[in-house]
Scaffold this active site. Sequence first.
Site, short mmCIF file in Angstrom:
data_model
loop_
_atom_site.label_atom_id
_atom_site.label_comp_id
_atom_site.label_asym_id
_atom_site.label_seq_id
_atom_site.Cartn_x
_atom_site.Cartn_y
_atom_site.Cartn_z
N PRO A 83 -12.44 2.53 -2.27
CA PRO A 83 -11.84 1.25 -2.99
C PRO A 83 -10.86 0.49 -1.88
O PRO A 83 -10.71 -0.55 -2.14
CB PRO A 83 -10.98 1.84 -4.25
CG PRO A 83 -10.73 3.16 -3.96
CD PRO A 83 -12.23 3.54 -3.45
N ASP A 84 -10.43 1.19 -0.72
CA ASP A 84 -9.61 0.42 0.00
C ASP A 84 -10.63 -0.14 1.21
O ASP A 84 -10.24 -1.02 2.05
CB ASP A 84 -8.74 1.55 0.95
CG ASP A 84 -7.52 1.27 0.73
OD1 ASP A 84 -6.95 -0.01 0.20
OD2 ASP A 84 -6.68 1.87 1.45
N SER B 227 -10.44 7.85 19.81
CA SER B 227 -11.26 7.46 18.66
C SER B 227 -10.41 6.50 17.67
O SER B 227 -10.93 5.45 17.18
CB SER B 227 -12.04 8.53 17.63
OG SER B 227 -13.12 8.84 18.24
N ASP C 161 0.88 -1.27 -0.13
CA ASP C 161 -0.10 0.08 0.01
C ASP C 161 0.97 1.25 0.08
O ASP C 161 1.73 1.52 0.84
CB ASP C 161 -0.82 -0.09 1.30
CG ASP C 161 -1.80 -1.31 1.40
OD1 ASP C 161 -2.85 -1.17 0.82
OD2 ASP C 161 -1.27 -2.28 1.89
N HIS D 151 -15.66 10.61 10.22
CA HIS D 151 -15.19 10.04 11.45
C HIS D 151 -15.06 8.45 11.16
O HIS D 151 -14.22 7.72 11.44
CB HIS D 151 -15.83 10.36 12.50
CG HIS D 151 -15.52 10.08 13.84
ND1 HIS D 151 -15.80 8.88 14.49
CD2 HIS D 151 -14.47 10.57 14.64
CE1 HIS D 151 -15.25 8.95 15.74
NE2 HIS D 151 -14.39 9.83 15.75
N ASP E 136 -28.94 2.75 4.46
CA ASP E 136 -28.00 3.24 3.83
C ASP E 136 -27.02 3.83 4.88
O ASP E 136 -27.11 5.00 5.34
CB ASP E 136 -28.31 4.20 2.60
CG ASP E 136 -27.07 4.64 1.93
OD1 ASP E 136 -25.96 4.20 2.22
OD2 ASP E 136 -27.43 5.67 1.00
N ASN F 255 -3.14 -4.30 -1.43
CA ASN F 255 -3.76 -4.17 -2.61
C ASN F 255 -3.32 -3.05 -3.40
O ASN F 255 -4.03 -2.70 -4.31
CB ASN F 255 -5.15 -3.96 -2.15
CG ASN F 255 -5.59 -2.52 -1.50
OD1 ASN F 255 -4.54 -2.12 -0.96
ND2 ASN F 255 -6.68 -2.28 -1.25
N TYR G 266 -18.28 1.33 31.48
CA TYR G 266 -19.18 -0.14 31.84
C TYR G 266 -18.28 -1.22 31.90
O TYR G 266 -18.65 -2.37 32.07
CB TYR G 266 -20.16 -0.12 31.10
CG TYR G 266 -21.34 0.78 31.03
CD1 TYR G 266 -22.00 0.99 32.10
CD2 TYR G 266 -21.65 1.57 29.96
CE1 TYR G 266 -23.04 1.84 32.49
CE2 TYR G 266 -22.70 2.60 30.07
CZ TYR G 266 -23.55 2.68 31.49
OH TYR G 266 -24.74 3.47 31.54
N ASN H 228 -11.34 12.10 25.51
CA ASN H 228 -10.31 12.93 25.02
C ASN H 228 -10.23 14.00 26.05
O ASN H 228 -9.62 15.19 25.89
CB ASN H 228 -10.58 13.53 23.62
CG ASN H 228 -10.41 12.47 22.87
OD1 ASN H 228 -9.69 11.52 22.97
ND2 ASN H 228 -11.03 12.72 21.59
N VAL I 204 -16.13 -5.67 27.85
CA VAL I 204 -15.84 -4.22 27.58
C VAL I 204 -14.18 -4.05 27.64
O VAL I 204 -13.73 -4.44 28.53
CB VAL I 204 -16.42 -3.26 28.49
CG1 VAL I 204 -16.16 -1.74 28.01
CG2 VAL I 204 -17.83 -3.17 28.53
N ASP J 283 -21.03 4.39 14.37
CA ASP J 283 -20.26 5.62 14.26
C ASP J 283 -21.10 6.68 13.21
O ASP J 283 -22.25 6.45 13.39
CB ASP J 283 -18.78 5.48 13.74
CG ASP J 283 -17.84 6.30 14.23
OD1 ASP J 283 -17.99 7.47 13.88
OD2 ASP J 283 -17.03 6.18 15.02
#
Length: 843
Positions: free
Chosen positions: A156-157, A359, A111, A197, A190, A211, A304, A289, A311, A148
Amino acid sequence: MPAPSRDSIRALLGMETLEDRLTPTTTTTPIYDPTRVLVTFANTGTDAANEAELAASPLASGVAPLGFGEYSVNLVSGTTVTAAAPVFATMPGVVAAGPDYEVSVSAVPNDPSYSLQWALNNPTSGISAPAAWNVTTGTGKTIVAVIDTGVDYTDPDLAPNMWRNPNAGTDGSGLGYDLYGADFADNTGDPMDDDGHGTNVAGILGAAGNNGIGVAGVDWNVQIMALKFMGSDGTGYTSNAVRAMDFAVSHGAKIINESWGGATGDPTLAAAIARAQAAGVIVVTAAGNGGTNNDTTGFYPADYIAQSNNVVTVAATDSNNNLASFSNYGANTVMLAAPGVNILSTLPGNTYGYMTGTSMATPFVSGALALLWDDHPTWSYEQVIAKLKASVDPLPSLAGKTITGGRLDVAKLLDAPVSPPPVVAPPVVPPPAPPVVSPPVVPPPAPPVVSPPVVPPAVPPVTSQSGPRVLNAVVGGPQTGVFDRAWIQFNEPINPATITSSTVGLIGPGGWVGASTAVPVAGTNNTQFTVIFARNQSAPGAYTLSVGPNVRDTSGNAMNQNGNGTNGEAGDVYTLAATLGVASVPPVVSPPVSPPPPVVVPPTVPPAPTQTYSSATPLAINPLRTTRIDFAVNSDFTVSDLTVRLNITFGRTWDLNIRIVAPNGQSVTLFNRRGGDGANLTNTLFTDSAGTAIGSGSAPFVGSFQPEQALSLFNGMDARGLWSVQVFSLVNDGLTGTVNSVTLGFGGTTSTASLPSVRTAAAAQLTTLTAPDLRGATADVKAAVFDGRGDEPAKVPVSAPPLPPEVPAGPPTPTPPTTFRQSLPTRAGTLADLIRDFAPLRV
């Protein structure tokens, strides 16, 4: 909010296809064929006598010449390599005898931007991905749900690794044709990402590897289930997150990635995690954060972990193995850390960019667990998590900060060897002796090679063949009205000796002025430089910064700015346009000669600034981009009573976040999504001594206002250095505008007056976030917490009472929003298009 067009997010990195770089290497624990030995004679030719001598040994059942004096000798049944090698080594003319070692493929993907993915490939601060990929690159049998902002499933990736619902449209979800997942924010099938993000998160855990395009994910063959519950503003409702979790569990996900969270727990969210636990599903969550201790300051769903053993909570580290300055932590509530600073990954519209935050750390762990489950498909979730906890890399910066005290190590997680075998020093070869014809006595265990072993040639380190590129640059000077330096950021380490008067220069009304000094920015590994030009430029007009093409990286490659794979072309010169205006100088007033000046009563208004810096060059404001205005202060004085005056033309001020950043990286938010649908900031003065808080004003905000945060935070610091006013457009709604002018004023009296209660109430609702400033410093960003129902901060108590469970009848009723994504984007761009900062979010 309408979805952005596919071309609304500019391509950030040029990509070129590289050759497949899968290189043979030996493993850490030597593995060899137990049925034969390799024997090397000093005579490198084919010698029938040598072959006959080997065949005559009672230990040999067959001999095969390999050429160049080397032979493979098959051993008689029951003879070990350990026993046979010393015997063959003593034969006349033999210079070495030893095992036939096994070599394996070192999985370095082709890559193009893999070299920029430090979190995967850095041998000291990364997660040891290449060694793990020797074990497995994923089988495609583990489904990871990314809950998310959605995922660009056409990228494509990512497209090869998108989960496909075998019962799309007929699975009873009521969301239509839910092929790749579902959108619970809009109740459709959809899950296309209109924010960026979620696509970035998905690429970290599972971009297709090897690839030939873009980047590599941790698991090259994972199944990514896209479940959207946050919209284009990066916010969502707990009720929709719960629906997404239930969908993931019922549709076969084994891992749920949750790169978001909030300060208030919710019983419905806790119940959803418990249902996932009962189904054997692992929930991987961001620690947050805020730079706070989750043991004492609640953050959910991360906390939690105390009541559900499925978790996994993840903090963030940087490339120096430090706990990231913004990362939450917790000796009892955060399991481990993973890289989370300047992480390159996919973005919507077939583009790529950097983001920062817990994240980004979270999907590294999700991808690693997917690889482990691929390698051990029969393991329970308890076994998987136990192995994760036992395989971290301990770091001093994480001691007492996380449960494990360590950072993710995928190689250890998969029991993969991570270094080549040691080279055994050859002993002195004994003098020739007759071959042993009696059955050998097995000696005590000894190193298998007693003469110089046959060692595979050393594999040279993989170096980039593509030349460096400029990611960012800023032209500035010691004072307004002067250019004498530039800050330049490259995508890889640069040889400073190649930054010369002929390779870097400023072209202005007076012609070319070359670089005289190039000073690397500390802590950037020669990727950022402050370049000083041979002489100051003060003539007003248009200037062009020119870099390259013969600025070279540490491997000697000239620049490849255009990304076509050919280095050092004329088209590889980087240029940046800049405009120099006339410096703003206060008027000089001559003292009167006569009559004597009258006695003047001191004014009640704040004293006028003693130093003023102004910019009147119009700069564009574009959606999801930052307009940055820099001011270089070249004198030493103590900051007090700083004021900022703005003139901005923009159609909806609710879209804007404005802050000022000091030379040391500390920042103050001036304006944070105020004024609703009103337009413009007209001659707006931000000063602590104003009688009205900005939250009490209305567009066009004419007059003086207290900023969101007190400018007195800068009081007492030395003013020398680069100050920056940054205007962020936070919503992708097509609105554009202009920064018409900015003026900074430094006064001479420190204000100690207390702020009105309305401003204090607003300050109580601030959530601290941090993001790396592009100059290499760390800038604190204080983003007001909003509930989306008005201009004022949401009045959410620190410990909200439990919310009643949702009523299942009819469409779900959203609970008060309690989530925000845990990332701090830092995408590279141009002077007026630097970074998209963290938006104000609903908590």
